[in-house]
Design an enzyme around this catalytic site. Structure first.
Site, PDB file in Angstrom:
ATOM      1  N   ASP A 166       1.194  -0.634   0.195  1.00 39.85           N
ATOM      2  CA  ASP A 166      -0.048   0.150   0.343  1.00 39.85           C
ATOM      3  C   ASP A 166       0.915   1.169   0.029  1.00 39.85           C
ATOM      4  O   ASP A 166       1.692   1.135   0.687  1.00 39.85           O
ATOM      5  CB  ASP A 166      -1.412  -0.074   1.574  1.00 39.85           C
ATOM      6  N   GLU A 207      14.796 -15.262  -0.097  1.00 37.18           N
ATOM      7  CA  GLU A 207      14.859 -17.289   0.115  1.00 37.18           C
ATOM      8  C   GLU A 207      14.282 -17.564   0.686  1.00 37.18           C
ATOM      9  O   GLU A 207      13.942 -18.721   1.793  1.00 37.18           O
ATOM     10  CB  GLU A 207      15.255 -16.134   1.706  1.00 37.18           C
TER      11      GLU A 207
END
Length: 583
Positions: free
Chosen positions: A232, A287
C-alpha cells in the site's frame, strides 16, 4: 474514419524468450475486499471463513491468485488500512487459524494468495504510536514516526503546508487530539504527519527500527505461506529531506497531464530512497521457495518513474493506473499501451493491467459517465448519474481489451458480475474518512465496497446467512447475483469465465503485441495482434466508434463482449464492443 500511418512501427511489445514463464508475469489476480466478499458468521460483515467457503467461485472463474485487502487487527477507521497489529487477524474477520485455513484451501485449489502490507503508516492505536505519545518529544519512541515542532510564534502552525489525501491538513497537533484532555500530552505542542487520516500516523523510514520491524512482518506472513504482498502507498514511505512546503494538492492519480506537461514531483511521494527498501525486501522474498512476489500500489506519474519500481532487483509488479484512468478513447488507450510497454520492456518487467479496485468508482459505472477517465471520488444521489447500460457495455469491452493484452491483470471482486457503483448510498451509512474530512464534498469510496450479491431473492442477496449487510445494498441487485448469472450464456459472469479460459488456452498473457495495420491510427478502433509462442495469432479489436467495424477477412471470432453481426460477407463489430478472433 481510419487514418493510415504506414511510417509508424506496428510492433509494440516482444517478450524475451523464456522470460514470461514466471507465473506472476501473466497471472490474473482477483482482489478480495474481506469486509464485503462473504459473511461466514452472520454478523453482516465479511470475514475469512466466509472467503474460504466461497473460494470455489474463484477457482471456477479461472483466476490464478487472490489478493486480500487488510484483515489485520485494526480500529477500521479506514477500512483496515489503519493497522494496529500486523501479526494478528482482526476479530471481525476471524483468527490466525482462520487465515491458515484460508491459505490451505486456496493452495489446494491451485490459487496463490497475496496479502496487503501497509508500511507507510500505522493506526494511532498501534502500540508504537501509543508509546510515542506517552514518551514525549525527543524520545526514541517518537523517532519511529514523523513528529515535528510547529511553526508560528508558539508552534501553533503546522510544520509545513502539506495536505492530507483525504482532505484537510496532513498534520495533527498532539494536544489537539480528542483523547489528549486529561492525558500527559494535553500540553504537548508537537505535530505528527499523516498523509491520510489523522488516525494513520506516518512511519519514519529514516529509522532503522522501522526497517527491521517491517522485514520481520514480511517473514511472519511468508512463514505462514503467503505468496506475496501488495504494498500500500508504495511510493510514500520516504519523504524529501527537510519536508519542504509544496504548492499543490496531492491526489492519488496517475497518467494525467496538465497543459501537456506532467505535474510537478511532490516531496511526499516517489522519492528515490524507496527503491533501496524494496531491494532489501526482494532479497527477503528470494530466501523463500515458490516465486513470492511484491506488488506496488504506486500512483506515480510519468510511467518512466513507475517502471523504476519493477526493475529486476525490486518489485515484481506495479499496477498500471494510467490505464485505469484513461478515457474511453482509442487514441488515449493506444498511447497508454504503447508507453506502458516501452517503459516496462526497458527494465524487463511485465505490465500489470487493472480497471477497478476498492479505491475508485467501478468501471461499469465510471465508463457510463458523460466524461470518462478516473472519474470522481465516489458518486452520490445528487451527482450526475452513470448510464448503466452504456457503462456495462463499455466495461465488458474494456475487460476483454485488458485481458487480451500481454502481461498480468487484476480483477476487483464483483466486476465479473458487471456490478455497478452504489450511487445512491445514504450519507448516514458512509464510513470513508474522505467523506468526513471533506465535509461531504467527496462522497468517497464506500460505493464500490458494497457487499457482493450471491443469491437472487435471498436476504442480503446471500452475502450473510443472517441477511445483514454492513453497507446497504441497492434494491434490484438480483440480476447481478452469482446464481442468476451462472449458465446464462450472455451474462457478464459467463463472459469472464469464458474469457479467462480462452486467455489461458491462447497464451494471451505470454504473447507479443503489434498494432493491426488496418487500424493503426484509427480514431475509433484499438486493434492489435497478440502472438504467443506455439499458439495461434489472436486479433483483439475494440470498436469505440459509432459505426460498426468490419472484422478483417480470415479471422474467426472466439470471444465477444457483445453480439456481432455476420451478413455472409463479413463479420461486423458493434459500437463499444471487443472481439477476440483467430485464424
Amino acid at each position: 474514419m481510419t487514418v493510415r500511418t504506414p511510417t509508424r512501427s506496428l510492433t509494440v511489445h516482444t517478450p524475451e524468450p523464456g522470460r514470461d514463464e514466471a507465473w506472476w508475469r501473466h497471472a490474473v489476480i482477483y482482489q478480495v475486499y474481506p469486509r464485503s466478499f462473504a459473511d461466514g458468521n452472520g454478523d453482516g460483515m465479511g470475514d475469512l471463513p466466509g472467503i474460504t467457503a466461497r473460494l470455489d467461485h474463484l477457482a471456477a472463474l479461472g483466476v490464478d491468485a487472490l489478493w486480500l485487502s487488510p484483515f489485520y487487527r485494526s480500529p477500521q477507521n479506514d477500512g483496515g488500512y489503519d493497522v494496529s497489529d500486523y501479526r494478528d487477524v482482526d476479530p471481525r474477520f476471524g483468527t490466525l487459524a482462520d487465515a491458515d485455513a484460508l491459505l490451505a484451501r486456496a493452495h489446494d485449489l491451485g490459487l496463490r494468495v497475496i496479502v496487503d502490507l501497509v508500511p507507510n503508516h500505522t493506526s494511532d492505536e498501534h502500540a508504537w504510536f501509543r508509546a510515542a505519545l506517552e514518551a514525549g518529544p525527543a524520545s526514541p519512541e517518537r523517532a519511529r514516526y514523523v513528529f515535528r515542532e510547529g511553526g508560528g510564534e508558539v508552534g501553533e502552525e503546522p510544520p509545513n503546508n502539506w495536505e492530507s489525501i483525504f482532505g484537510g491538513a496532513a498534520w495533527t497537533r498532539v494536544c489537539d487530539r480528542d483523547d489528549a484532555a486529561g492525558s500527559p500530552w494535553e500540553r504537548d505542542g508537537q505535530w505528527y504527519l499523516h498523509l491520510f487520516d489523522s488516525s494513520q500516523p506516518d512511519l519514519n523510514w529514516e529509522n532503522p527500527e522501522v526497517h527491521d520491524e517491517m522485514e520481520s512482518v514480511l517473514r511472519f506472513w511468508l512463514d505462514r505461506g503467503v505468496d506475496g504482498f501488495r504494498v500500500d502507498v508504495a511510493h510514500g514511505l520516504v519523504k524529501a529531506a527537510g519536508l519542504p512546503d509544496w504548492g499543490g494538492h496531492v491526489e492519488m492519480v496517475a497518467g494525467a497531464e496538465e497543459g501537456g506537461r506532467h505535474r510537478a514531483h511532490p516531496p511526499m511521494f516517489d522519492q528515490d530512497g524507496v527503491h533501496e527498501i524494496y531491494r532489501s525486501w526482494r532479497r527477503v522474498l528470494e530466501e523463500y521457495p515458490g516465486e513470492r512476489i511484491l506488488v506496488a500500489e504506486a500512483w506515480v506519474d510519468p510511467l518512466e518513474r513507475l517502471a523504476r519500481y519493477v526493475r529486476e532487483d525490486e518489485m515484481h509488479q506495479a499496477f498500471n493506473f494510467a490505464f485505469l484512468v484513461s478515457p474511453w478513447s482509442a487514441a488515449r488507450l493506444r498511447s497508454c499501451v504503447e508507453e506502458s510497454y516501452r517503459v516496462n520492456d526497458a527494465v524487463a518487467a511485465p505490465t500489470t493491467w487493472v480497471l477497478s479496485n476498492h479505491d475508485v468508482v467501478r468501471h461499469a459505472s465510471r465508463l457510463g459517465l458523460p466524461e470518462t477517465g478516473k472519474g470522481p471520488n465516489g458518486i452520490g444521489a445528487g451527482d450526475v448519474q452513470p448510464d448503466p447500460a452504456l457503462g456495462l457495455r463499455r466495461a465488458r469491452a474494456a475487460t476483454l481489451l485488458m485481458l487480451g493484452l500481454p502481461g498480468s491483470a487484476y480483477l476487483y471482486q464483483g466486476e465479473e458480475l458487471g456490478l455497478p457503483e452504489h450511487t445512491t448510498l445514504p450519507d448516514d451509512a458512509r464510513e470513508d474518512p474522505a467523506f468526513f474530512r471533506t465535509h461531504g464534498a467527496e462522497k468517497g469510496r464506500d460505493g464500490c465496497r458494497v457487499p457482493l450479491p450471491w443469491e437472487a431473492g435471498a436476504p442480503s442477496f446471500g452475502f450473510s446467512s443472517a441477511g445483514l449487510s454492513w453497507l446497504p445494498q441497492p434494491a434490484g441487485w438480483d440480476a447481478y447475483a452469482v446464481d442468476a448469472q451462472e449458465s446464462e450464456p450472455t451474462s457478464t459472469l459467463e463472459l469472464y469465465r469464458a474469457a479467462l479460459r480462452k486467455r489461458r488456452e491462447l497464451g494471451l498473457g505470454l504473447g507479443s503485441l503489434a498494432w493491426h495495420e488496418d487500424h493503426a491510427g484509427s480514431d475509433d478502433v484499438v486493434a492489435f495482434v497478440n502472438a504467443a509462442p506455439g499458439r495461434p495469432d489472436v486479433l483483439v479489436l475494440t470498436n469505440l466508434g459509432e459505426a460498426p467495424v468490419r472484422l478483417p477477412a480470415g479471422w474467426e471470432v472466439v470471444a465477444a463482449s457483445a453480439p456481432t453481426a455476420d451478413d455472409g460477407a463479413a463479420v461486423t463489430v458493434p459500437q463499444d464492443a471487443t472481439v477476440w478472433a483467430r485464424r
